[in-house]
Motif scaffolding. Structure first.
Motif, PDB file in Angstrom:
ATOM      1  N   PHE A 249       0.817  -1.215   0.000  1.00  0.00           N
ATOM      2  CA  PHE A 249       0.000   0.000   0.000  1.00  0.00           C
ATOM      3  C   PHE A 249       0.850   1.264   0.000  1.00  0.00           C
ATOM      4  N   GLY A 250       0.239   2.344  -0.487  1.00  0.00           N
ATOM      5  CA  GLY A 250       0.870   3.657  -0.432  1.00  0.00           C
ATOM      6  C   GLY A 250       0.460   4.371   0.849  1.00  0.00           C
ATOM      7  N   VAL A 251       1.145   5.460   1.165  1.00  0.00           N
ATOM      8  CA  VAL A 251       0.877   6.234   2.373  1.00  0.00           C
ATOM      9  C   VAL A 251       0.593   7.675   1.986  1.00  0.00           C
ATOM     10  N   ASP A 252      -0.324   8.329   2.708  1.00  0.00           N
ATOM     11  CA  ASP A 252      -0.670   9.739   2.484  1.00  0.00           C
ATOM     12  C   ASP A 252      -1.063  10.005   1.028  1.00  0.00           C
ATOM     13  N   GLY A 253      -1.871   9.124   0.460  1.00  0.00           N
ATOM     14  CA  GLY A 253      -2.336   9.304  -0.916  1.00  0.00           C
ATOM     15  C   GLY A 253      -1.447   8.682  -1.972  1.00  0.00           C
ATOM     16  N   GLY A 254      -0.345   8.084  -1.557  1.00  0.00           N
ATOM     17  CA  GLY A 254       0.555   7.445  -2.516  1.00  0.00           C
ATOM     18  C   GLY A 254      -0.086   6.213  -3.142  1.00  0.00           C
ATOM     19  N   GLU A 255       0.303   5.909  -4.355  1.00  0.00           N
ATOM     20  CA  GLU A 255      -0.248   4.769  -5.063  1.00  0.00           C
ATOM     21  C   GLU A 255       0.393   3.461  -4.589  1.00  0.00           C
ATOM     22  N   PRO A 256      -0.311   2.340  -4.775  1.00  0.00           N
ATOM     23  CA  PRO A 256       0.271   1.055  -4.367  1.00  0.00           C
ATOM     24  C   PRO A 256       1.475   0.686  -5.225  1.00  0.00           C
ATOM     25  N   GLY A 257       2.331  -0.133  -4.675  1.00  0.00           N
ATOM     26  CA  GLY A 257       3.484  -0.640  -5.427  1.00  0.00           C
ATOM     27  C   GLY A 257       3.079  -1.821  -6.294  1.00  0.00           C
TER      28      GLY A 257
END
Length: 79
Positions: free
Chosen positions: A24-32
């Motif tokens: 998962f991403g954090v603070d709106g980041g996209e998943p890996g």
């Protein structure tokens, strides 16, 4: 990515995660990206393995482990 070529018959085991659910991403980041485990058989066949698997391999089979990519941080910048 790692690749291991075998010289003899043997049993291999892999214990890995993030093969189905992406990191998962954090603070709106996209998943890996998810990882993959595959065996390229000497006869040309390719076998996909689950995250936790056991398989028999033979001479010149190649075991490929692709590790998952990390999730992003923050809102992605779009251009």
């Amino acid at each position: 990515m790692r690749r291991v070529r075998f010289g003899d018959e043997m049993t291999v085991n892999i214990l890995s995660s993030r093969r189905v659910i992406a990191p998962f991403g954090v603070d709106g980041g996209e998943p890996g990206a998810v990882g993959r485990n595959r065996i390229f058989r000497a006869d040309g066949r390719v076998e996909e393995l689950a995250g936790n698997s056991q398989a028999e391999v033979g001479p010149d089979d190649v075991f490929e482990i692709s590790t998952p990519g990390g999730g992003g941080y923050g809102t992605p910048v779009r251009k």
